[in-house]
Design a protein around this motif. Structure first.
Motif, PDB file in Angstrom:
ATOM      1  N   ILE A 194      -6.322  13.307   1.128  1.00  0.00           N
ATOM      2  CA  ILE A 194      -6.575  14.542   0.393  1.00  0.00           C
ATOM      3  C   ILE A 194      -6.074  14.332  -1.035  1.00  0.00           C
ATOM      4  CG2 ILE A 194      -6.469  16.038   2.429  1.00  0.00           C
ATOM      5  CD1 ILE A 194      -3.583  16.698   1.704  1.00  0.00           C
ATOM      6  N   ALA A 195      -6.255  15.311  -1.916  1.00  0.00           N
ATOM      7  CA  ALA A 195      -5.799  15.177  -3.299  1.00  0.00           C
ATOM      8  C   ALA A 195      -4.343  14.745  -3.331  1.00  0.00           C
ATOM      9  CB  ALA A 195      -5.981  16.501  -4.035  1.00  0.00           C
ATOM     10  N   ASP A 196      -4.030  13.817  -4.229  1.00  0.00           N
ATOM     11  CA  ASP A 196      -2.708  13.190  -4.220  1.00  0.00           C
ATOM     12  C   ASP A 196      -1.567  14.172  -4.472  1.00  0.00           C
ATOM     13  OD1 ASP A 196      -4.241  12.836  -6.812  1.00  0.00           O
ATOM     14  OD2 ASP A 196      -2.229  12.442  -7.556  1.00  0.00           O
ATOM     15  N   ASP A 197      -1.778  15.165  -5.345  1.00  0.00           N
ATOM     16  CA  ASP A 197      -0.702  16.128  -5.594  1.00  0.00           C
ATOM     17  C   ASP A 197      -0.497  17.055  -4.406  1.00  0.00           C
ATOM     18  OD1 ASP A 197      -3.204  17.245  -6.120  1.00  0.00           O
ATOM     19  OD2 ASP A 197      -2.514  18.441  -7.820  1.00  0.00           O
ATOM     20  N   ILE A 198      -1.598  17.445  -3.765  1.00  0.00           N
ATOM     21  CA  ILE A 198      -1.482  18.272  -2.556  1.00  0.00           C
ATOM     22  C   ILE A 198      -0.848  17.466  -1.424  1.00  0.00           C
ATOM     23  CG2 ILE A 198      -2.745  19.636  -0.857  1.00  0.00           C
ATOM     24  CD1 ILE A 198      -2.633  20.805  -3.716  1.00  0.00           C
ATOM     25  N   PHE A 199      -1.238  16.209  -1.322  1.00  0.00           N
ATOM     26  CA  PHE A 199      -0.643  15.323  -0.316  1.00  0.00           C
ATOM     27  C   PHE A 199       0.870  15.270  -0.501  1.00  0.00           C
ATOM     28  CE2 PHE A 199       0.876  11.220   1.164  1.00  0.00           C
ATOM     29  CZ  PHE A 199       0.189  11.006   2.355  1.00  0.00           C
ATOM     30  N   ALA A 200       1.312  15.031  -1.745  1.00  0.00           N
ATOM     31  CA  ALA A 200       2.747  14.910  -2.010  1.00  0.00           C
ATOM     32  C   ALA A 200       3.479  16.215  -1.722  1.00  0.00           C
ATOM     33  CB  ALA A 200       2.970  14.494  -3.460  1.00  0.00           C
ATOM     34  N   GLY A 228      -5.382   7.366 -11.521  1.00  0.00           N
ATOM     35  CA  GLY A 228      -4.323   7.519 -10.527  1.00  0.00           C
ATOM     36  C   GLY A 228      -4.600   8.593  -9.499  1.00  0.00           C
ATOM     37  N   ALA A 229      -5.602   9.434  -9.745  1.00  0.00           N
ATOM     38  CA  ALA A 229      -5.921  10.507  -8.802  1.00  0.00           C
ATOM     39  C   ALA A 229      -6.382   9.903  -7.477  1.00  0.00           C
ATOM     40  CB  ALA A 229      -6.993  11.412  -9.376  1.00  0.00           C
ATOM     41  N   GLY A 230      -5.914  10.483  -6.388  1.00  0.00           N
ATOM     42  CA  GLY A 230      -6.268   9.970  -5.069  1.00  0.00           C
ATOM     43  C   GLY A 230      -5.348   8.886  -4.562  1.00  0.00           C
ATOM     44  N   TYR A 231      -4.249   8.636  -5.313  1.00  0.00           N
ATOM     45  CA  TYR A 231      -3.253   7.649  -4.898  1.00  0.00           C
ATOM     46  C   TYR A 231      -1.858   8.279  -4.979  1.00  0.00           C
ATOM     47  CZ  TYR A 231      -6.698   3.876  -5.465  1.00  0.00           C
ATOM     48  OH  TYR A 231      -7.800   3.056  -5.368  1.00  0.00           O
ATOM     49  N   VAL A 232      -0.945   7.727  -4.218  1.00  0.00           N
ATOM     50  CA  VAL A 232       0.475   8.020  -4.411  1.00  0.00           C
ATOM     51  C   VAL A 232       1.215   6.707  -4.567  1.00  0.00           C
ATOM     52  CG1 VAL A 232       0.568  10.255  -3.238  1.00  0.00           C
ATOM     53  CG2 VAL A 232       0.884   8.144  -1.908  1.00  0.00           C
ATOM     54  N   ARG A 233       2.301   6.763  -5.347  1.00  0.00           N
ATOM     55  CA  ARG A 233       3.173   5.602  -5.502  1.00  0.00           C
ATOM     56  C   ARG A 233       4.374   5.760  -4.585  1.00  0.00           C
ATOM     57  NH1 ARG A 233       6.730   4.388 -10.801  1.00  0.00           N
ATOM     58  NH2 ARG A 233       8.162   5.702  -9.596  1.00  0.00           N
ATOM     59  N   MET A 234       4.607   4.737  -3.782  1.00  0.00           N
ATOM     60  CA  MET A 234       5.762   4.722  -2.886  1.00  0.00           C
ATOM     61  C   MET A 234       6.693   3.597  -3.313  1.00  0.00           C
ATOM     62  SD  MET A 234       3.884   5.027   0.802  1.00  0.00           S
ATOM     63  CE  MET A 234       2.447   6.081   1.054  1.00  0.00           C
ATOM     64  N   ALA A 235       7.924   3.914  -3.621  1.00  0.00           N
ATOM     65  CA  ALA A 235       8.918   2.914  -3.998  1.00  0.00           C
ATOM     66  C   ALA A 235       9.768   2.577  -2.784  1.00  0.00           C
ATOM     67  CB  ALA A 235       9.802   3.446  -5.125  1.00  0.00           C
ATOM     68  N   LEU A 236       9.644   1.344  -2.302  1.00  0.00           N
ATOM     69  CA  LEU A 236      10.368   0.935  -1.089  1.00  0.00           C
ATOM     70  C   LEU A 236      11.745   0.394  -1.472  1.00  0.00           C
ATOM     71  CD1 LEU A 236       7.557  -0.764   1.030  1.00  0.00           C
ATOM     72  CD2 LEU A 236       8.116   1.658   0.750  1.00  0.00           C
TER      73      LEU A 236
END
Length: 402
Positions: free
Chosen positions: A336-342, A369-377
């Motif tokens: 879903i939209a990345d901001d809504i997902f987050a 960047g829309a449609g993605y999220v950045r995850m910092a491991l």
């Protein structure tokens, strides 16, 4: 006040804070943050000891140019890591210690941009927002090159018009990339160096993730290494920036360096003398210890490899995600939209990731960047696994409710 201050956009984490404030997370779950690229691995004990053993150096003013011993340690590290010809990158002329790459990126831009109409600073899109802010405050316009899955998250430099290159004063590249982890390889670096010669601009390569990579036998190439392969041993028009924050888990030390073309670093040193950004002596001594040791860096990479393998295994059945070549980020497509997902992930699983749109600007109708999220491991292996399981659980619920 400088009117260009009004052009600065809110920082991505300001936007994220506002997004999260609209919802309430479940209190029974401990918060897990994949949002901020702040390493949580332990700082090396020997570096901490060097710092504390020399705490009395607080009584001394540091010099802007830095201690000769630190510059020598940096020059030696660069020469070994990037296979430079001996004595081409010299401690006296080609290296300057800085208080982390963030301040150096901003400061170098102020010093290097010639204020004239239509000056451009080019950067990838999505990007580290300091590139944009530095351009505005230097009196230049940022120009963004979209990085998408179609181009392997590396800009299509062949598509840049000649009139854009003619106006370019600084080209920022970020390799390995924040946020995608993509690496710019030699052929592309060679092409950019040729363009810099043709159009007379400076290449600034942000390489602060260069020491976090998955294939131990194939570390990412750097811009200075590309220069060496081209027998460009004066590093003309080429500047690199490195940091101990990610490499050595020392973000609070605020220690990095700028290296490359001596013709550029001389005036930059003069700028910094007025700017007053010298590194404390005890930090310089701790930095020497860090740059002279590789064992802790290898152990650091081993931890990231373990986390990437486990997290990707958990997430790949439910979302489009791949291990990057380097960096500690996962750049993952969202259902879903990345901001809504987050926002929903935070509300339902007390889990924070960064929406990709917050790292991007719209260009030609596209927000890459829309449609993605950045995850910092960056957290422990156990916490990263728990976070991945929460994300998977959340996505599976999304599917059930579709």
């Amino acid at each position: 006040m400088n009117r260009d201050l009004a052009r600065l956009q809110p920082y991505p984490f300001e936007k994220l804070t506002a997004l999260k404030a609209e919802v309430t997370p479940p209190s029974e779950l401990a918060h897990i943050a994949f949002s901020i690229g702040e390493p949580k691995h332990a700082s090396p004990d020997f570096v901490v000891k060097t710092l504390t053993d020399n705490i009395n150096a607080l009584a001394n003013y540091p010099t802007t140019k830095g201690m000769p011993e630190l510059r020598e340690a940096i020059a030696t590290w660069c020469t070994q890591r990037f296979h430079l010809a001996p004595n081409t990158l010299t401690a006296d002329s080609h290296v300057l210690p800085v208080n982390g790459t963030r301040e150096a990126i901003f400061a170098f831009t102020q010093a290097a941009v010639e204020r004239k109409p239509n000056a451009l600073v080019i950067s990838p899109n999505p990007f580290y927002q300091i590139y944009e802010g530095a351009a505005y405050l230097a009196g230049a316009e940022p120009h963004y090159l979209n990085c998408t899955g179609d181009n392997g998250f590396i800009p299509d430099y062949d598509a840049v018009p000649a009139d854009v290159w003619e106006r370019c004063q600084i080209l920022f590249i970020c390799s390995p990339s924040n946020p995608t982890g993509a690496v710019t390889h030699f052929d592309t670096l060679a092409k950019l160096i040729k363009l810099a010669d043709q159009y007379d601009f400076t290449i600034v390569s942000d390489e602060c993730y260069s020491e976090i990579y998955l294939d131990e036998a194939n570390p990412p190439i750097g811009l200075l290494e590309a220069c060496a392969k081209l027998d460009r041993n004066d590093f003309d028009k080429c500047i690199v920036m490195h940091s101990l924050s990610k490499r050595s888990n020392l973000p609070g030390l605020r220690s990095g360096f700028v290296a490359g073309d001596a013709k550029l670093l001389g005036p930059f040193l003069q700028y910094r003398t007025y700017h007053g950004c010298s590194m404390p002596v005890q930090h310089q001594l701790a930095s020497i210890a860090a740059w002279q040791d590789e064992a802790h860096v290898k152990a650091n990479r081993d931890l990231y490899r373990e986390k990437f393998a486990k997290v990707v295994e958990i997430l790949s059945p439910v979302m489009e995600v791949e291990q990057p070549e380097a960096s500690f980020y996962l750049w993952a497509k969202t259902p879903i939209a990345d901001d809504i997902f987050a926002q929903r992930l935070f509300a339902e699983e007390h889990m924070t990731v960064l929406p990709g749109r917050y790292l991007s600007r719209e260009v030609d109708g596209v927000v890459p960047g829309a449609g993605y999220v950045r995850m910092a491991l960056v957290a422990t292996v156990e916490e990263c696994v728990e976070g991945a399981e929460r994300i998977r659980r959340f996505i599976e619920r999304l599917g059930d409710n579709a």
